[in-house]
Design a protein around this motif. Sequence first.
Motif, PDB file in Angstrom:
ATOM      1  N   GLU A 148      -5.819  -1.373  -7.656  1.00 24.44           N
ATOM      2  CA  GLU A 148      -6.448  -0.225  -7.005  1.00 24.44           C
ATOM      3  C   GLU A 148      -5.609   1.037  -7.195  1.00 24.44           C
ATOM      4  O   GLU A 148      -6.143   2.113  -7.502  1.00 24.44           O
ATOM      5  CB  GLU A 148      -6.632  -0.504  -5.511  1.00 24.44           C
ATOM      6  N   HIS A 149      -4.299   0.902  -7.016  1.00 27.64           N
ATOM      7  CA  HIS A 149      -3.413   2.059  -7.190  1.00 27.64           C
ATOM      8  C   HIS A 149      -3.481   2.580  -8.628  1.00 27.64           C
ATOM      9  O   HIS A 149      -3.485   3.803  -8.850  1.00 27.64           O
ATOM     10  CB  HIS A 149      -1.980   1.667  -6.860  1.00 27.64           C
ATOM     11  N   GLU A 150      -3.527   1.668  -9.588  1.00 29.66           N
ATOM     12  CA  GLU A 150      -3.567   2.077 -10.995  1.00 29.66           C
ATOM     13  C   GLU A 150      -4.870   2.802 -11.305  1.00 29.66           C
ATOM     14  O   GLU A 150      -4.875   3.804 -12.021  1.00 29.66           O
ATOM     15  CB  GLU A 150      -3.406   0.853 -11.897  1.00 29.66           C
ATOM     16  N   TYR A 162      -6.786   4.477  -9.139  1.00 30.84           N
ATOM     17  CA  TYR A 162      -6.730   5.793  -8.515  1.00 30.84           C
ATOM     18  C   TYR A 162      -5.813   6.736  -9.291  1.00 30.84           C
ATOM     19  O   TYR A 162      -6.114   7.922  -9.440  1.00 30.84           O
ATOM     20  CB  TYR A 162      -6.246   5.676  -7.065  1.00 30.84           C
ATOM     21  N   SER A 163      -4.693   6.208  -9.787  1.00 31.69           N
ATOM     22  CA  SER A 163      -3.759   7.046 -10.548  1.00 31.69           C
ATOM     23  C   SER A 163      -4.405   7.538 -11.842  1.00 31.69           C
ATOM     24  O   SER A 163      -4.244   8.701 -12.225  1.00 31.69           O
ATOM     25  CB  SER A 163      -2.483   6.257 -10.864  1.00 31.69           C
ATOM     26  N   ASN A 178       0.825  -1.205   0.000  1.00 33.62           N
ATOM     27  CA  ASN A 178       0.000   0.000   0.000  1.00 33.62           C
ATOM     28  C   ASN A 178       0.860   1.256   0.000  1.00 33.62           C
ATOM     29  O   ASN A 178       0.380   2.339  -0.343  1.00 33.62           O
ATOM     30  CB  ASN A 178      -0.911   0.020   1.234  1.00 33.62           C
ATOM     31  N   LYS A 179       2.135   1.111   0.404  1.00 38.69           N
ATOM     32  CA  LYS A 179       3.042   2.260   0.491  1.00 38.69           C
ATOM     33  C   LYS A 179       4.048   2.279  -0.654  1.00 38.69           C
ATOM     34  O   LYS A 179       4.282   3.308  -1.278  1.00 38.69           O
ATOM     35  CB  LYS A 179       3.763   2.247   1.831  1.00 38.69           C
ATOM     36  N   THR A 180       4.680   1.145  -0.903  1.00 37.46           N
ATOM     37  CA  THR A 180       5.679   1.076  -1.977  1.00 37.46           C
ATOM     38  C   THR A 180       5.888  -0.377  -2.349  1.00 37.46           C
ATOM     39  O   THR A 180       5.503  -1.284  -1.606  1.00 37.46           O
ATOM     40  CB  THR A 180       7.017   1.707  -1.529  1.00 37.46           C
ATOM     41  N   ILE A 236      -3.940  -4.816  -4.858  1.00 38.03           N
ATOM     42  CA  ILE A 236      -3.525  -3.483  -4.404  1.00 38.03           C
ATOM     43  C   ILE A 236      -2.960  -2.684  -5.581  1.00 38.03           C
ATOM     44  O   ILE A 236      -3.239  -1.491  -5.729  1.00 38.03           O
ATOM     45  CB  ILE A 236      -2.489  -3.603  -3.276  1.00 38.03           C
ATOM     46  N   ARG A 237      -2.180  -3.348  -6.425  1.00 35.06           N
ATOM     47  CA  ARG A 237      -1.631  -2.665  -7.606  1.00 35.06           C
ATOM     48  C   ARG A 237      -2.744  -2.166  -8.507  1.00 35.06           C
ATOM     49  O   ARG A 237      -2.674  -1.044  -9.043  1.00 35.06           O
ATOM     50  CB  ARG A 237      -0.731  -3.614  -8.405  1.00 35.06           C
TER      51      ARG A 237
END
Length: 261
Positions: A168-170, A172-173, A98-100, A165-166
């Motif tokens: 979700e990050h993509e 949001y990005s 979630n952080k890196t 998680i990846r």
Amino acid sequence: MTSRSPRQQAEDKKESFSKQVKAETAALPVKKAEDKRSLASGIIMPGTAIGKLEQDVLMKCRDELTGTDERVSLDLNEGGRYFLRGCFLSCGYITDPNKTYRIELRPVDSDAAEVITGLLSGFDIAYTEADRGDVHAIYIRNGDSVSDFLGIIGANTARLQFENIRIEHEVYSNINRAVNCDSGNTGRQAEAAARRGELIDKLMASPEAEKLPQSLYEAAVVHQQNPGASIAELGAMMNPPIGKSGMNHRLTRLVEIAESM
């Protein structure tokens, strides 16, 4: 029961994903004797301190570690995967995704470091290296490589969680990029509209206004009377109403005349 300090609780949370991966891989069954030797070698060879979890795994491999002169297999299809699993158990760490995205392998033994990097290259895993005192640090920072490494060592549940998680990050990005793009476009449109208004006001305050064709003059008046309206709305206010492209053409022509003054 001793309560843990906020700092200790934060550390527990920070390491939870790494502990999850280690617990998952430590619980995986290993049936073949040669695979057990590869796994045990991966735990022992890095030369780092071995904790209870690693000791428990070594106990499962005990019979295959005693009284044998057989070589350890580092074949990419079998033994190499178990060796890397053992290395991760003894000297590996993965950050909270979630952080890196980062996996660290910190073997003390230089021969172990060479074997690890050789296997990573064989599996097409991108990595970087750095010396940290007596420890040779190996870092895996690329998201695809982190995911591939989890699959290689058998941490499939953790890999699925990592990929979720990846994603979700993509998402949001992509949303943030779209919002920023829309904001930028809105800002540019506002600047263009303000500039157009200034030029039309300048034109209408000059003697050139009397020379304008009736269609352009009426368009300029409607624009001045409705400064916050869109081009489509301005076109609907004309008598008779005209479409957005027609109104845009008239406003563009007014701006060109004003700029040429």
